[in-house]
Design a protein around this motif. Structure first.
Motif, short mmCIF file in Angstrom:
data_model
loop_
_atom_site.label_atom_id
_atom_site.label_comp_id
_atom_site.label_asym_id
_atom_site.label_seq_id
_atom_site.Cartn_x
_atom_site.Cartn_y
_atom_site.Cartn_z
N PRO A 12 0.83 -1.21 0.00
CA PRO A 12 0.00 0.00 0.00
C PRO A 12 0.86 1.26 0.00
CG PRO A 12 0.04 -1.01 2.17
CD PRO A 12 0.72 -1.96 1.23
N ALA A 13 0.27 2.33 -0.50
CA ALA A 13 1.02 3.58 -0.59
C ALA A 13 1.05 4.28 0.76
CB ALA A 13 0.39 4.49 -1.64
N LEU A 14 1.67 3.63 1.72
CA LEU A 14 1.83 4.22 3.04
C LEU A 14 3.32 4.28 3.33
CD1 LEU A 14 -0.89 2.18 4.93
CD2 LEU A 14 -1.02 4.58 4.38
N SER A 15 3.73 5.27 4.12
CA SER A 15 5.16 5.38 4.40
C SER A 15 5.60 4.20 5.25
CB SER A 15 5.45 6.68 5.14
OG SER A 15 5.04 6.60 6.47
N GLN A 16 6.68 3.55 4.81
CA GLN A 16 7.22 2.42 5.54
C GLN A 16 8.64 2.79 5.93
OE1 GLN A 16 6.80 -1.15 3.26
NE2 GLN A 16 4.58 -1.20 3.50
N ILE A 17 8.74 3.51 7.03
CA ILE A 17 10.03 4.08 7.44
C ILE A 17 10.77 3.07 8.30
CG2 ILE A 17 11.14 6.01 8.61
CD1 ILE A 17 8.45 7.51 8.23
N PRO A 18 11.94 2.64 7.90
CA PRO A 18 12.70 1.69 8.71
C PRO A 18 13.03 2.29 10.07
CG PRO A 18 13.62 1.84 6.50
CD PRO A 18 12.62 2.96 6.65
N TYR A 19 13.01 1.45 11.08
CA TYR A 19 13.41 1.89 12.42
C TYR A 19 14.87 2.29 12.37
CZ TYR A 19 14.09 1.73 17.47
OH TYR A 19 14.36 2.04 18.76
N PRO A 20 15.25 3.44 12.94
CA PRO A 20 16.62 3.96 12.84
C PRO A 20 17.70 2.96 13.26
CG PRO A 20 15.19 5.62 13.79
CD PRO A 20 14.37 4.38 13.66
N GLY A 21 17.39 2.15 14.27
CA GLY A 21 18.41 1.22 14.75
C GLY A 21 18.53 -0.04 13.93
N GLY A 22 17.75 -0.16 12.87
CA GLY A 22 17.79 -1.38 12.08
C GLY A 22 16.92 -2.44 12.73
N ALA A 23 16.87 -3.63 12.11
CA ALA A 23 16.06 -4.72 12.66
C ALA A 23 16.78 -6.04 12.50
CB ALA A 23 14.71 -4.76 11.93
N LYS A 24 16.60 -6.92 13.44
CA LYS A 24 17.20 -8.24 13.36
C LYS A 24 16.11 -9.28 13.22
CE LYS A 24 21.24 -6.98 16.16
NZ LYS A 24 22.04 -7.27 17.35
N GLY A 49 -2.41 5.47 23.87
CA GLY A 49 -1.04 5.91 23.69
C GLY A 49 -0.44 5.55 22.35
N PHE A 50 -1.20 4.87 21.48
CA PHE A 50 -0.65 4.46 20.18
C PHE A 50 -0.19 5.68 19.37
CE2 PHE A 50 -1.32 4.01 15.61
CZ PHE A 50 -0.50 2.92 15.33
N LYS A 51 1.00 5.57 18.77
CA LYS A 51 1.54 6.67 17.95
C LYS A 51 1.65 6.28 16.48
CE LYS A 51 4.03 9.62 21.18
NZ LYS A 51 5.32 10.31 21.43
N GLU A 52 2.41 5.21 16.19
CA GLU A 52 2.58 4.85 14.78
C GLU A 52 3.12 3.43 14.63
OE1 GLU A 52 5.62 6.83 12.53
OE2 GLU A 52 6.89 7.14 14.30
N VAL A 53 2.99 2.93 13.40
CA VAL A 53 3.56 1.64 12.99
C VAL A 53 4.66 1.91 11.99
CG1 VAL A 53 3.14 -0.49 11.70
CG2 VAL A 53 1.46 0.30 13.36
N ARG A 54 5.80 1.25 12.15
CA ARG A 54 6.88 1.35 11.16
C ARG A 54 7.21 -0.05 10.68
NH1 ARG A 54 8.88 5.21 15.04
NH2 ARG A 54 10.34 3.70 15.93
N MET A 55 7.22 -0.23 9.37
CA MET A 55 7.60 -1.52 8.79
C MET A 55 8.88 -1.34 7.98
SD MET A 55 3.98 -3.30 7.71
CE MET A 55 4.73 -4.94 7.70
#
Length: 245
Positions: A147-159, A196-202
């Protein structure tokens, strides 16, 4: 609500549930995908139906493979806050064509309503062909695109693996074991019901994981405890931990 409860009592149990009071602002394809994601934890879904016509706005039908799955979904999801509106669920009053065809009781109806007349025969044939190949007709091609939604990687990366030492409690949750078809909107719909929900990042390059941010660690802990092992699909219980910062 009293009328809805009476309808549940009067309508015989069957494999199809009828849902209303849905958010009319959500696009049909996104609505169907999200319904599939939420209800697939209860059993195999044969089809999800929703229409763009004014008469059918805010409504949908979810067709399960068996009655126990439909019954469990109805009980567990009654009143679930779906896109900020509580779902009202009851058994469908008529057996869906896809079920009737499967059990051999299907009889073509001559006097269909106008919205069923146009292209229904072609659609049923296509659905039958897709179902025979093991493809859900409601979603063929729908999950293949992002979907055309922003998928901003978490700054610290992901394992992809769990960290050896668990991260201390904080306001960001790390979600693993997500099915590849998961979208940010699906996760948002699940997690925004908790304060308290703020956002989802994928992370676009790493399907199957996501980060969900809350206002503080107490709020993230409530959401983690509530949704730990939630199944978006029967094969994918969510694994939720605190994110490493």
């Amino acid at each position: 609500m009293a009328e809805g409860n009476n309808a549940v009592a009067e309508t015989p149990q069957n494999m199809t549930i009828y849902i209303n009071n849905l958010n009319e602002k959500i696009k049909i394809e996104e609505l169907k995908k999200s319904l599939h994601a939420v209800f697939s934890q209860f059993g195999k879904i044969l089809e999800v139906l929703a229409f763009k016509t004014l008469k059918h706005k805010g409504q949908a039908w979810v067709i399960f493979e068996d009655v126990p799955s439909a019954s469990n979904a109805l009980r567990q999801m009654q009143g679930f806050p779906f896109y900020d509106k509580p779902m009202r669920i009851q058994y469908a009053r008529t057996k869906s064509d896809i079920i009737a065809k499967a059990d051999g009781t299907f009889v073509p109806r001559e006097k269909r309503k106008r919205h069923d007349d146009k292209g229904k025969k072609r659609k049923d044939q296509n659905d039958a062909n897709l179902a025979a190949m093991g493809i859900n007709p409601a979603y063929s091609g729908a999950y293949g695109t992002t979907p055309a939604l922003s998928q901003i990687p978490y700054p610290g990366g992901a394992k992809s693996m769990l960290p050896e030492a668990p991260a201390p409690p904080n306001n960001i949750l790390f979600i693993q074991n997500l099915p590849n078809e998961t979208t940010p909107m699906m996760l948002q719909m699940l997690f925004l019901q908790y304060p308290g929900f703020k956002e989802v990042r994928m992370v676009e390059t790493k399907p199957g994981i996501a980060f969900v941010e809350y206002g503080d660690e107490m709020q993230s802990t409530v959401a983690m405890q509530a949704l730990q092992s939630f199944k978006i699909t029967p094969q994918n219980p969510m694994l939720i931990t605190y994110a490493k910062k």
